[in-house]
Design a protein around this motif. Structure first.
Motif, PDB file in Angstrom:
ATOM      1  N   SER A  17      20.724  39.916 -61.182  1.00  0.00           N
ATOM      2  CA  SER A  17      21.190  40.984 -61.574  1.00  0.00           C
ATOM      3  C   SER A  17      21.132  41.538 -59.936  1.00  0.00           C
ATOM      4  O   SER A  17      20.863  40.965 -58.798  1.00  0.00           O
ATOM      5  N   LEU A  19      22.024  44.523 -59.061  1.00  0.00           N
ATOM      6  CA  LEU A  19      22.322  45.688 -59.038  1.00  0.00           C
ATOM      7  C   LEU A  19      21.173  46.719 -57.724  1.00  0.00           C
ATOM      8  O   LEU A  19      20.425  45.413 -57.227  1.00  0.00           O
ATOM      9  N   THR A  34      17.447  46.050 -68.187  1.00  0.00           N
ATOM     10  CA  THR A  34      18.470  45.659 -66.359  1.00  0.00           C
ATOM     11  C   THR A  34      19.840  45.475 -66.849  1.00  0.00           C
ATOM     12  O   THR A  34      21.078  45.899 -67.167  1.00  0.00           O
ATOM     13  N   TYR A  37      23.389  47.006 -67.765  1.00  0.00           N
ATOM     14  CA  TYR A  37      24.036  47.330 -66.991  1.00  0.00           C
ATOM     15  C   TYR A  37      24.826  46.585 -66.345  1.00  0.00           C
ATOM     16  O   TYR A  37      25.347  46.418 -66.425  1.00  0.00           O
ATOM     17  N   ASP A  38      24.090  45.646 -66.444  1.00  0.00           N
ATOM     18  CA  ASP A  38      24.223  44.438 -65.997  1.00  0.00           C
ATOM     19  C   ASP A  38      25.563  43.810 -67.440  1.00  0.00           C
ATOM     20  O   ASP A  38      26.783  43.529 -66.617  1.00  0.00           O
ATOM     21  N   CYS A  40      27.102  45.563 -68.983  1.00  0.00           N
ATOM     22  CA  CYS A  40      27.674  46.962 -69.058  1.00  0.00           C
ATOM     23  C   CYS A  40      29.621  46.338 -67.555  1.00  0.00           C
ATOM     24  O   CYS A  40      30.218  46.703 -67.943  1.00  0.00           O
ATOM     25  N   ARG A  41      28.981  46.381 -66.505  1.00  0.00           N
ATOM     26  CA  ARG A  41      29.631  45.784 -65.586  1.00  0.00           C
ATOM     27  C   ARG A  41      30.299  44.607 -65.397  1.00  0.00           C
ATOM     28  O   ARG A  41      31.212  44.544 -64.912  1.00  0.00           O
ATOM     29  N   ASP A 272      22.774  58.490 -66.090  1.00  0.00           N
ATOM     30  CA  ASP A 272      22.446  57.367 -65.714  1.00  0.00           C
ATOM     31  C   ASP A 272      23.092  56.310 -66.905  1.00  0.00           C
ATOM     32  O   ASP A 272      23.055  55.387 -67.857  1.00  0.00           O
ATOM     33  N   ILE A 275      28.230  54.747 -68.219  1.00  0.00           N
ATOM     34  CA  ILE A 275      28.235  53.340 -67.523  1.00  0.00           C
ATOM     35  C   ILE A 275      29.299  53.765 -67.027  1.00  0.00           C
ATOM     36  O   ILE A 275      30.249  52.883 -66.326  1.00  0.00           O
ATOM     37  N   ILE A 278      28.648  55.035 -64.037  1.00  0.00           N
ATOM     38  CA  ILE A 278      27.761  54.138 -63.030  1.00  0.00           C
ATOM     39  C   ILE A 278      28.691  53.408 -62.420  1.00  0.00           C
ATOM     40  O   ILE A 278      28.525  52.909 -61.641  1.00  0.00           O
ATOM     41  N   ARG A 279      29.864  53.002 -63.494  1.00  0.00           N
ATOM     42  CA  ARG A 279      30.275  51.387 -62.490  1.00  0.00           C
ATOM     43  C   ARG A 279      31.451  51.854 -61.585  1.00  0.00           C
ATOM     44  O   ARG A 279      31.503  51.241 -60.699  1.00  0.00           O
TER      45      ARG A 279
END
Ligand SMILES: C[S@@+](CC[C@H](N)C(=O)[O-])C[C@H]1O[C@@H](n2cnc3c(N)ncnc32)[C@H](O)[C@@H]1O
Length: 395
Positions: A17, A19, A34, A37-38, A40-41, A272, A275, A278-279
């Motif tokens: 990660s 982030l 976590t 998010y990983d 999704c990004r 949060d 996404i 966040i990206r």
């Protein structure tokens, strides 16, 4: 709310990660995975959604979808069970951004870019053409514009002639938007003007204490409208609105206790779950996210702010009315904990099922007291991460 910068017993995130440490600490403190998010990004491209304006007929909406598909090189599909919503999925393999604002439909006001989860929150209010709706955290105004649009008659075709003054085809309903940020409210006002919503007034005010009564629009009052230049005992000026069309600038003095039929509290949160948002910090710089959203002092105040907004929204709601509480956070602290606190304080409030979400099959919440609240997991539903709860006030 736990301090996201405090040490935690939860194991460190996967070494893969990348982030930032402060966001990872926030995720750990709130028990959020976590890898969501990983993933999704790195690999995941959320769908974009838009909503067609109420005036479009079914045929016009269908031909608009064909035009949008060709302009954006995307597949455009009607969202099953969510009236007026369309999903846009880019055809290319690259991580291309879907720029709805570049379509002709957006430019002439036939479509609004808005995530379908936000649409579900608005639809949960079951707005009627003569409702008075209060939106306590309204800016930049995606939900507010949808609320105003829902009060217009549907499918009457494109008629751009009624661009000034009250649209006589409206049912007399109004939307009152409140936001503490004047800068964001200015964006909201631009949207209201762009879409020619003449039944909306906006206040720059604190939603935790806002208590202006619902308006009695001039076109609803008995007798001909009077000239506002002279003294008129049936009217008193509003506390100064940030924006209001002429017909909504005054209230009937007898309506001083008028409550709202529907209230939405789309509360300030850490964002949060969004996404797409966040990206963007990969480009903007994560230090911005840290200062804007992860400041420990701000996080500690947020839970109190959300509860106070919800409580004040409830105070402004008529008996029998519906209130929707929503956030684009996935943390328990900003959703379930706020609701449980509220239900303990207002035992008469009943949580009701949120309509129009069957197509996304969101997992029911495990806490039976909150079984009707809905959480949208961005990976499972390909929407923005979102939380919605619908509450009914006893009659
Ligand atoms: C999640 S955003 C709302 C998004 C909006 N409902 C929409 O659909 O475009 C939260 C908003 O709450 C506003 N806010 C924060 N504190 C507030 C307060 N005490 N009273 C009213 N608004 C507040 C913020 O300025 C922000 O615009």
């Amino acid at each position: 709310m736990a301090d996201p910068t405090a040490p935690s017993d939860i194991p460190e995130a996967t070494p893969t990660s990348d982030l930032p440490a402060s966001f990872l600490a926030f995720l750990r403190a709130h028990d959020l995975p976590t890898d969501l998010y990983d993933q999704c990004r790195r690999q995941y491209r959320p769908h974009r959604y838009y909503r067609t304006a109420a005036h479009l007929t079914a045929a016009q909406s269908a031909s608009l979808s064909t035009a949008v598909a060709s302009q954006l090189n995307a597949t455009v599909t009607a969202v099953d069970g969510v009236p007026g919503f369309w999903s846009v999925e880019p055809l290319g393999n690259d991580d291309q951004d879907v720029r709805l604002s570049q379509t002709a439909g957006y430019q002439v006001g036939d479509l609004y870019g808005i995530d379908v989860t936000s649409g579900i929150a608005v639809l949960a209010l079951e707005v009627q053409p003569d409702d008075h709706v209060l939106d306590l955290c309204c800016a930049p105004g995606a939900k507010l514009c949808m609320l105003a649009d829902l009060m217009r008659p549907r499918g009457i075709g494109e008629d751009r002639s009624s661009s000034t003054g009250h649209d006589a085809r409206n049912g007399g309903g109004t939307v009152t938007g409140v936001d503490v940020s004047e800068a964001r409210l200015a964006t909201c006002r631009s949207l209201v003007r762009k879409y020619r919503h003449d039944n909306v007034r906006l206040f720059a005010a604190d939603g935790t204490t806002f208590d202006a009564p619902a308006p009695v629009p001039a076109w609803r009052r008995p007798g001909p409208p009077k000239d506002t230049g002279g003294v008129d005992e049936t009217r008193r000026p509003w506390r100064k609105p940030f924006h209001a069309p002429r017909l909504l600038r005054f209230e009937n003095s007898q309506s001083a206790t008028t409550l709202y039929d529907k209230v939405i509290v789309d509360a300030e949160c850490t964002h949060d779950g969004s996404i797409a948002h966040i990206r963007k910090y990969d480009t903007w710089g994560w230090d911005k996210f840290e200062t804007q959203f992860l400041d420990p002092e701000r996080l500690n105040c947020l839970a109190v702010l959300q509860r106070t907004l919800l409580l004040n929204g409830w105070r402004q709601l008529k008996p029998g009315g519906i209130l929707v509480y929503s956030t684009c956070s996935l943390t328990r602290a900003q959703n379930e904990d706020v609701l449980l606190w509220f239900l303990a304080r207002c035992p008469g409030a009943s949580l009701e099922a949120v309509p129009h979400c069957a197509t996304f099959n969101p997992r029911p919440l495990t806490d039976l007291r909150l079984q009707y609240a809905v959480r949208f997991n961005p990976i499972e539903t390909r929407t923005s991460g979102f939380f919605v709860a619908r509450l009914r006030k006893p009659c």
